[in-house]
Write an enzyme that holds these catalytic residues in place. Sequence first.
Site, mmCIF file in Angstrom:
data_model
loop_
_atom_site.group_PDB
_atom_site.id
_atom_site.type_symbol
_atom_site.label_atom_id
_atom_site.label_comp_id
_atom_site.label_asym_id
_atom_site.label_seq_id
_atom_site.Cartn_x
_atom_site.Cartn_y
_atom_site.Cartn_z
ATOM 1 N N ARG A 34 -4.797 -2.416 -7.182
ATOM 2 C CA ARG A 34 -5.707 -3.027 -6.216
ATOM 3 C C ARG A 34 -7.119 -2.477 -6.386
ATOM 4 O O ARG A 34 -8.098 -3.230 -6.328
ATOM 5 C CB ARG A 34 -5.229 -2.781 -4.785
ATOM 6 C CG ARG A 34 -5.951 -3.703 -3.800
ATOM 7 C CD ARG A 34 -5.737 -3.343 -2.371
ATOM 8 N NE ARG A 34 -6.510 -2.166 -2.008
ATOM 9 C CZ ARG A 34 -6.581 -1.666 -0.778
ATOM 10 N NH1 ARG A 34 -5.913 -2.242 0.204
ATOM 11 N NH2 ARG A 34 -7.290 -0.592 -0.533
ATOM 12 N N ASP A 69 -0.857 -14.061 -0.454
ATOM 13 C CA ASP A 69 -0.917 -13.973 1.002
ATOM 14 C C ASP A 69 -0.786 -15.373 1.575
ATOM 15 O O ASP A 69 -1.181 -16.352 0.931
ATOM 16 C CB ASP A 69 -2.246 -13.351 1.457
ATOM 17 C CG ASP A 69 -2.140 -12.878 2.900
ATOM 18 O OD1 ASP A 69 -1.654 -11.764 3.124
ATOM 19 O OD2 ASP A 69 -2.507 -13.658 3.810
ATOM 20 N N ARG A 98 0.776 -1.248 0.000
ATOM 21 C CA ARG A 98 0.000 0.000 0.000
ATOM 22 C C ARG A 98 0.802 1.290 0.000
ATOM 23 O O ARG A 98 0.258 2.344 -0.282
ATOM 24 C CB ARG A 98 -0.944 -0.002 1.210
ATOM 25 C CG ARG A 98 -2.123 -0.915 1.014
ATOM 26 C CD ARG A 98 -2.854 -1.136 2.303
ATOM 27 N NE ARG A 98 -1.985 -1.834 3.243
ATOM 28 C CZ ARG A 98 -2.384 -2.360 4.402
ATOM 29 N NH1 ARG A 98 -3.631 -2.238 4.774
ATOM 30 N NH2 ARG A 98 -1.552 -2.987 5.181
#
Length: 340
Positions: free
Chosen positions: A34, A71, A25
């Site tokens: 994103r 992830d 981010r």
Amino acid sequence: MIFVDACFGKKTPYTPVWMMRQAGRYLPEYMKVRDEAGDFLSLCKDPQKACEVTIQPVDILGVDAAILFSDILVVPLEMGMKLEFLKDEGPVFSKPILNYKDLDMLSVEESAKKLEYVYEAIRLIRAKLSKDKALIGFCGAPWTLATYMIEGKGTKTYAKVKKVLYSEPDFLHALLRKVTDALKLYMQNQIESGVNAIQIFDSWASALEESAFFEFSWSYMKELCDYLKARYPHIPIIMFPKGVSGFLDKIDGNFDVFGVDWSTPIELAKEKLGDKYVLQGNMEPTRLYSKEAIDIGVDKIVKVMKNRRHIFNLGHGILPDISVENAKYFVRLVQERTSI
Ligand code: CP3
């Protein structure tokens, strides 16, 4: 690849550097992709977009390795659990694994197949990424994944999973066994798809006392290493158990690089493990808020590790509000200061 050479302890023209959570981010380019994908999980499941954000930090910062964008929690997701990423809470499994019936519902072989979007992303990244840059694949350690699977979300006390650990250890071992079996196939498939190294993240190792760490976490991580090394000795393995500075004397196993978290003094890691393993790490991530703090942080680690078997990294992930300029400054500084 300078990164892979460094993992095997070979001499390199400078110390390679990358950052945990480098695709994320703090990069406006990441936020754009994103937002196009809709949300974080959709981004993980879109191989084209995952490829794009994996390569961004290599192009923007000049790091020496890319880490696959995904992830650790996609494994329990594809084993059959429902996963959401909530804005203020982070990852949440709405139906945690509480008993053998829940455990029986989880798939092993099936999950390795359902993770095809990860393998496709790896193939795309490897085709696009410059030949001299390594691609790091990864997974969560069985203990860290099991913690999420039992707690359902992040926790400060680990009360639920530890209650299971001390009152139903056989059940916890059964869960860890299943997760480890799924991870063997998942890591094997990542390697077959083209990753050049793998890192195993044990973020919640710090929750365990010594005997519990070796019984419920490290033994399964070692088993995963043995499985992979028997098949792919040319793929370096990086172990990152966070918060185990008190147990370094007892760390051993069939892996190449030990990831040092920021709370462990690098001198201590060097003394205890530096002859056996290449060390990775470990600048305190919030030093990235200030160039002066970066100068001091880098200088200290360079003094301890210069010309030693070392890969530069932060001691945990980069935070979302770090400036891109400071991240670039850090990477360039490491490459300059360690050049022979
Ligand atoms: O750049 C990279 O390092 C590669 C991608 C990566 C992510 N997560 C992307 C991500 C990697 C290697 C991870 C590992 C991961 N995920 C760990 C182990 C490392 C660690 O930090 O200890 C853990 C514990 C997770 C679980 C997880 N995923 C949490 C707790 C969160 C929420 C916290 C947060 O930062 O918001 C995530 C979400 C997540 N994973 C994001 C990213 C870029 C943020 C999602 C977003 O874009 O909003």
